[in-house]
Motif scaffolding. Structure first.
Motif, mmCIF file in Angstrom:
data_model
loop_
_atom_site.group_PDB
_atom_site.id
_atom_site.type_symbol
_atom_site.label_atom_id
_atom_site.label_comp_id
_atom_site.label_asym_id
_atom_site.label_seq_id
_atom_site.Cartn_x
_atom_site.Cartn_y
_atom_site.Cartn_z
ATOM 1 N N UNK A 1 0.861 -1.193 0.000
ATOM 2 C CA UNK A 1 0.000 0.000 0.000
ATOM 3 C C UNK A 1 0.892 1.237 0.000
ATOM 4 N N UNK A 2 0.657 2.123 -0.961
ATOM 5 C CA UNK A 2 1.528 3.290 -1.109
ATOM 6 C C UNK A 2 0.783 4.600 -0.895
ATOM 7 N N UNK A 3 -0.483 4.509 -0.610
ATOM 8 C CA UNK A 3 -1.280 5.713 -0.333
ATOM 9 C C UNK A 3 -2.309 5.337 0.719
ATOM 10 N N UNK A 4 -3.335 6.136 0.858
ATOM 11 C CA UNK A 4 -4.375 5.837 1.846
ATOM 12 C C UNK A 4 -4.915 4.431 1.634
ATOM 13 N N UNK A 5 -5.141 3.728 2.697
ATOM 14 C CA UNK A 5 -5.490 2.319 2.618
ATOM 15 C C UNK A 5 -6.995 2.106 2.761
ATOM 16 N N UNK A 6 -7.654 1.564 1.721
ATOM 17 C CA UNK A 6 -9.041 1.143 1.930
ATOM 18 C C UNK A 6 -9.105 -0.113 2.791
ATOM 19 N N UNK A 7 -7.945 -0.783 2.941
ATOM 20 C CA UNK A 7 -7.852 -1.990 3.755
ATOM 21 C C UNK A 7 -6.430 -2.118 4.270
ATOM 22 N N UNK A 8 -6.247 -2.906 5.325
ATOM 23 C CA UNK A 8 -4.911 -3.122 5.883
ATOM 24 C C UNK A 8 -4.334 -4.473 5.465
ATOM 25 N N UNK A 9 -5.045 -5.225 4.639
ATOM 26 C CA UNK A 9 -4.583 -6.553 4.244
ATOM 27 C C UNK A 9 -3.298 -6.443 3.425
ATOM 28 N N UNK A 10 -2.413 -7.419 3.589
ATOM 29 C CA UNK A 10 -1.120 -7.377 2.912
ATOM 30 C C UNK A 10 -0.924 -8.509 1.910
ATOM 31 N N UNK A 11 -1.724 -9.580 1.998
ATOM 32 C CA UNK A 11 -1.644 -10.675 1.036
ATOM 33 C C UNK A 11 -3.020 -10.934 0.473
ATOM 34 N N UNK A 12 -3.115 -10.965 -0.861
ATOM 35 C CA UNK A 12 -4.417 -11.082 -1.519
ATOM 36 C C UNK A 12 -4.343 -12.125 -2.632
#
Length: 211
Positions: A116-127
């Protein structure tokens, strides 16, 4: 009575998944339309969710229904309702906003980390990923995320048009149905799907429910 969220489903076997769970939890009505079989409405919805599909944006030259859908998005995208595009859906949104959709050098398949490089719609890191094409960022939009294989994983245009290249809505059972060979070889841990569901609910709350 609340207007429904319009869900555009491109494949018979790729339904809303966890999105339906979220809508049920919040008692939000939905209308599901397959654009290959039905005409998309001009109004009467409180938001729009475009799901994925095996086709890509440039197939509109061969698929009249896809050309019609793209034109519909171009004509409705400036309504003041929230739009969410997932995988193919995100590419359609980007294309409708004037951005290019390009083939990737390598298919992105399975569970991958995103940055995530800007505001996060979510905090998930693996998708979970399943795509061979990706969108360029539309002019005036913010790039929100990237991965090692794909420079653009999410974008936000204004504050109501959100594109996600990855799938938070798929359950373990859906991955097994869609990609049995991948599932047999690599598996798809339930705990990752649980995290995806949580991230999806967070994203939908922020995007579709006014605080």
């Amino acid at each position: 009575m609340q207007k429904p969220i319009l869900i555009i489903q491109h494949e018979d076997n790729e339904g809303p998944g966890y999105i339906a769970d979220w809508a049920s939890q919040h008692q939000i009505p939905t209308t599901i339309i397959n654009p290959q079989k039905s005409v998309l409405p001009e109004n009467g919805f409180s938001g729009v969710i475009l799901l994925g599909g095996m086709m890509n944006v440039k197939d509109h030259k061969l698929l009249p229904w896809l050309a019609d859908e793209i034109q519909w998005v171009k004509s409705t995208i400036h309504q003041q309702v929230p739009f969410l595009g997932i995988c193919l859906g995100s590419q359609i949104l980007a294309h409708a906003l004037g951005a290019d959709v390009k083939p990737m050098k390598q298919e992105e398949m399975g569970w991958h980390s995103i940055d995530w490089i800007a505001e996060k719609p979510s905090t998930i890191e693996k998708v979970f990923q399943a795509h061979r094409y990706y969108f360029e960022i539309p002019e005036g939009a913010k790039r929100l995320a990237r991965s090692k294989l794909c420079p653009n994983q999410a974008f936000l245009y204004r504050d109501n048009i959100l594109g996600l290249q990855f799938h938070l809505e798929w359950s373990q059972q859906k991955v097994a149905q869609l990609f049995p060979e991948h599932m047999q070889k690599y598996g798809s841990p339930e705990k990752k799907h649980t995290a995806s569901r949580k991230a999806l609910f967070e994203t939908l709350n922020n995007h579709f429910i006014k605080q």
